[in-house]
Write an enzyme that holds these catalytic residues in place. Structure first.
Site, PDB file in Angstrom:
ATOM      1  N   GLY A 225     -93.901  14.938 -45.934  1.00  0.00           N
ATOM      2  CA  GLY A 225     -94.327  13.831 -46.781  1.00  0.00           C
ATOM      3  C   GLY A 225     -93.898  12.491 -46.238  1.00  0.00           C
ATOM      4  O   GLY A 225     -94.664  11.520 -46.239  1.00  0.00           O
ATOM      5  N   GLY A 226     -92.650  12.413 -45.755  1.00  0.00           N
ATOM      6  CA  GLY A 226     -92.151  11.159 -45.235  1.00  0.00           C
ATOM      7  C   GLY A 226     -92.875  10.713 -43.987  1.00  0.00           C
ATOM      8  O   GLY A 226     -93.164   9.524 -43.800  1.00  0.00           O
ATOM      9  N   GLU A 245     -85.828   8.804 -45.307  1.00  0.00           N
ATOM     10  CA  GLU A 245     -84.889   9.902 -45.059  1.00  0.00           C
ATOM     11  C   GLU A 245     -85.684  11.188 -45.201  1.00  0.00           C
ATOM     12  O   GLU A 245     -86.164  11.514 -46.295  1.00  0.00           O
ATOM     13  CB  GLU A 245     -83.743   9.862 -46.064  1.00  0.00           C
ATOM     14  CG  GLU A 245     -82.727  10.972 -45.873  1.00  0.00           C
ATOM     15  CD  GLU A 245     -81.689  11.014 -46.977  1.00  0.00           C
ATOM     16  OE1 GLU A 245     -81.305  12.136 -47.372  1.00  0.00           O
ATOM     17  OE2 GLU A 245     -81.269   9.943 -47.448  1.00  0.00           O
ATOM     18  N   CYS A 282     -78.889  16.668 -49.471  1.00  0.00           N
ATOM     19  CA  CYS A 282     -79.471  16.317 -48.179  1.00  0.00           C
ATOM     20  C   CYS A 282     -78.473  16.485 -47.042  1.00  0.00           C
ATOM     21  O   CYS A 282     -78.874  16.562 -45.874  1.00  0.00           O
ATOM     22  CB  CYS A 282     -79.990  14.891 -48.206  1.00  0.00           C
ATOM     23  SG  CYS A 282     -78.798  13.681 -48.810  1.00  0.00           S
ATOM     24  N   GLU A 375     -84.240  22.759 -41.273  1.00  0.00           N
ATOM     25  CA  GLU A 375     -83.616  22.732 -42.599  1.00  0.00           C
ATOM     26  C   GLU A 375     -84.315  23.708 -43.540  1.00  0.00           C
ATOM     27  O   GLU A 375     -85.545  23.786 -43.573  1.00  0.00           O
ATOM     28  CB  GLU A 375     -83.690  21.321 -43.181  1.00  0.00           C
ATOM     29  CG  GLU A 375     -83.076  21.199 -44.566  1.00  0.00           C
ATOM     30  CD  GLU A 375     -83.238  19.806 -45.156  1.00  0.00           C
ATOM     31  OE1 GLU A 375     -82.542  19.511 -46.142  1.00  0.00           O
ATOM     32  OE2 GLU A 375     -84.061  19.020 -44.644  1.00  0.00           O
TER      33      GLU A 375
END
Length: 509
Positions: A225-226, A245, A282, A375
């Site tokens: 998305g970022g 981020e 995060c 991640e």
């Protein structure tokens, strides 16, 4: 672009609770941005701006019980965690108010003319001004601290920039309540309520990043998305700064000496960090390099005991739960990957914490095991057992940018003996925050804090936590040979505002 109802959903059951808003149309996004743009004059006076931030903090404190109740119903993060997060959020607002009062962030520099210099120096006066309307994209996992009244909003308002927030679908009801508190605080200080806009919906977020009056954006969320928003920000006719981020593995290296000295302590600490908040931080440690041999075995056993005693928990929404279950299953089926404590479904709506182990050698070359270097959001980590220092270094050399990198060293190594200094140098290129004998979860709001890192951890070199976050939303401007009567008060010789500045080469405070 059609609007649709926005529902509050209970992550514990997956059921809709209530309709709290509707998705914003393109016209409504445009109206919110234009209202914010029109309100920017209300932030021009720094005294008023600081008072607004303090009023917002006081309003959130006063509404604490109702806000925490709504946040818990939408996120299942629990009243204790949410109460602490709200306190962090109001502290951050007040801290930025203090920064606004101090004024050092304006970076005032004044140089009088000097005809003897080569080349001659004219009268130059430099300071920083707000960029304009800032778009803020809320995070799922911090409904207070990285959302409507979170760090990006607080730092942007401190810089003098109005904000339009795109709410996160996991806590839309809370977003509405927090926005009302901030608008009320603005009105109390004579600032137009449009200084804080709020829109809902995926399409609204796309419209927002492309609006010609949006001057910058802040985002906390997924890499996918970022990156899409980052690319959209760069592809505009007038590109804008995008402070995103996106994702972080947050590697941990345990030296052989550290494992021999305190294996059980490290295993227990790792368990607490990776399961904190059901692994939805995060900065959760997602890859841990542990030496092979007896000391490493003790560490793994300690980790297994502690993680095995951790209760199942609820993730923020069912999509995240499905992704977590599928992600750990895909990783666990790789050859030579074991699960001393199996992560996965913990019930109809919950998940169980666990961890995977793999020989570090498997991670030193490109291939299927690259999945273990990505991640996985939720309560899981990967423990890679290394046979030599060279093998550990080879794994670290393959990692992308991270928010944090941690090294666990022995007492002798901490005193500068052995590879201690070398290890810090090895980890520094990987992350924006390097920890020694600690755990990355828990990001202190402090002037020296840096919450950012090389891509894909973030898309810029700035921080989203700490006082220097205000720098994201400013740009420098210099006035040359401007008559004193025309200059803003910040740049006048007599310093009527009492600002810290550099005057003719001398730092004044």
């Amino acid at each position: 672009m059609a609007s649709a109802p926005v529902w509050s959903v209970d992550p514990r059951t997956g059921k809709q609770r209530e309709q709290v808003a509707v998705e914003a149309t393109a016209q409504e996004v445009d109206a919110a941005v234009r209202a914010a743009h029109a309100a920017r004059g209300g932030l021009a006076d720094r005294t008023v701006r600081a008072a607004f931030l303090r009023s917002a903090a006081a309003g959130l404190d006063a509404a604490r019980d109702g806000l925490v109740e709504t946040a818990d119903a939408e996120t299942a993060l629990g009243p204790a965690r949410l109460t602490g997060e709200l306190a962090r959020t109001t502290y951050q607002l007040r801290a930025f108010a203090d920064i606004v009062d101090e004024g050092a962030f304006l970076d005032v520099i004044i140089d009088h003319p000097d005809d003897t210099a080569t080349p001659p120096i004219p009268d130059l006066r430099r300071y920083k001004v707000p960029l304009g309307v800032v778009a803020v994209y809320s995070a799922s996992n911090f409904p207070f601290a990285f959302s409507v009244a979170g760090g990006d909003t607080a730092s942007a308002l401190a810089a003098g920039c109005p904000v339009v927030v795109k709410s996160h679908p996991d806590h839309p009801g809370l977003s509405e309540l927090v926005a009302k508190v901030l608008r009320r605080a603005a009105a109390e200080r004579g600032i137009p309520e449009g200084v804080l806009g709020l829109v809902h919906g995926f399409e609204a977020g796309v419209e927002l990043i492309g609006h010609p009056l949006v001057a910058a954006a802040g985002f906390t969320g997924s890499v996918r998305g970022g990156r899409a928003l980052f690319d959209a920000a760069a592809a505009r006719p007038v590109p804008i700064p995008f402070h995103g981020e996106l994702g972080s593995l947050n590697p941990v290296l345990v030296t052989e000496a550290a494992a021999a000295e305190r294996a059980e302590e490290i295993g227990g600490g790792l368990a607490g960090s990776m399961t904190l908040g059901v692994g939805q931080f995060c900065v959760k440690p997602g890859l841990v390099l542990v030496p092979s041999g007896a000391a490493g075995d003790r560490l793994v056993k300690s980790l297994a005991d502690a993680v095995g005693d951790t209760d199942a928990g609820v993730l923020l929404d069912h999509r995240m739960r499905d992704d977590f279950i599928a992600g750990v299953a895909e990783r666990a089926q790789l050859p030579d990957v074991d699960a001393p404590v199996t992560p996965g479904a913990g019930g109809e709506h919950s998940v169980s914490a666990g961890f995977l182990t793999v020989p570090a050698e498997r991670l030193t070359e490109e291939g299927a095991y690259d999945l273990l270097l990505e991640e996985c959001f939720g309560p899981v980590t990967v423990v890679a057992r290394y046979a030599s220092e060279a093998e550990a270094t080879a794994v670290l050399s393959r990692l992308p940018g991270n928010l944090t990198a941690t090294v666990q060293v022995s007492a002798e190594e901490a005193a500068g003996q052995g590879r201690g200094p070398e290890l810090l140098a090895e980890l520094t290129p990987l992350a924006g925050r390097v920890l020694v004998n600690g755990w990355p979860t828990g990001v202190a709001v402090a002037p020296a804090q840096h919450h950012g890192g090389p891509y894909p951890a973030t898309t810029s070199t700035s921080t989203s936590v700490g006082g220097t976050a205000v720098e994201r939303w400013l740009r420098p401007v210099v006035y040359q040979n401007a008559p004193e009567a025309l200059l803003p008060a910040e740049l006048k010789d007599d310093n009527p505002l009492g600002l810290p500045r550099r005057f003719n080469g001398v730092l004044e405070r």
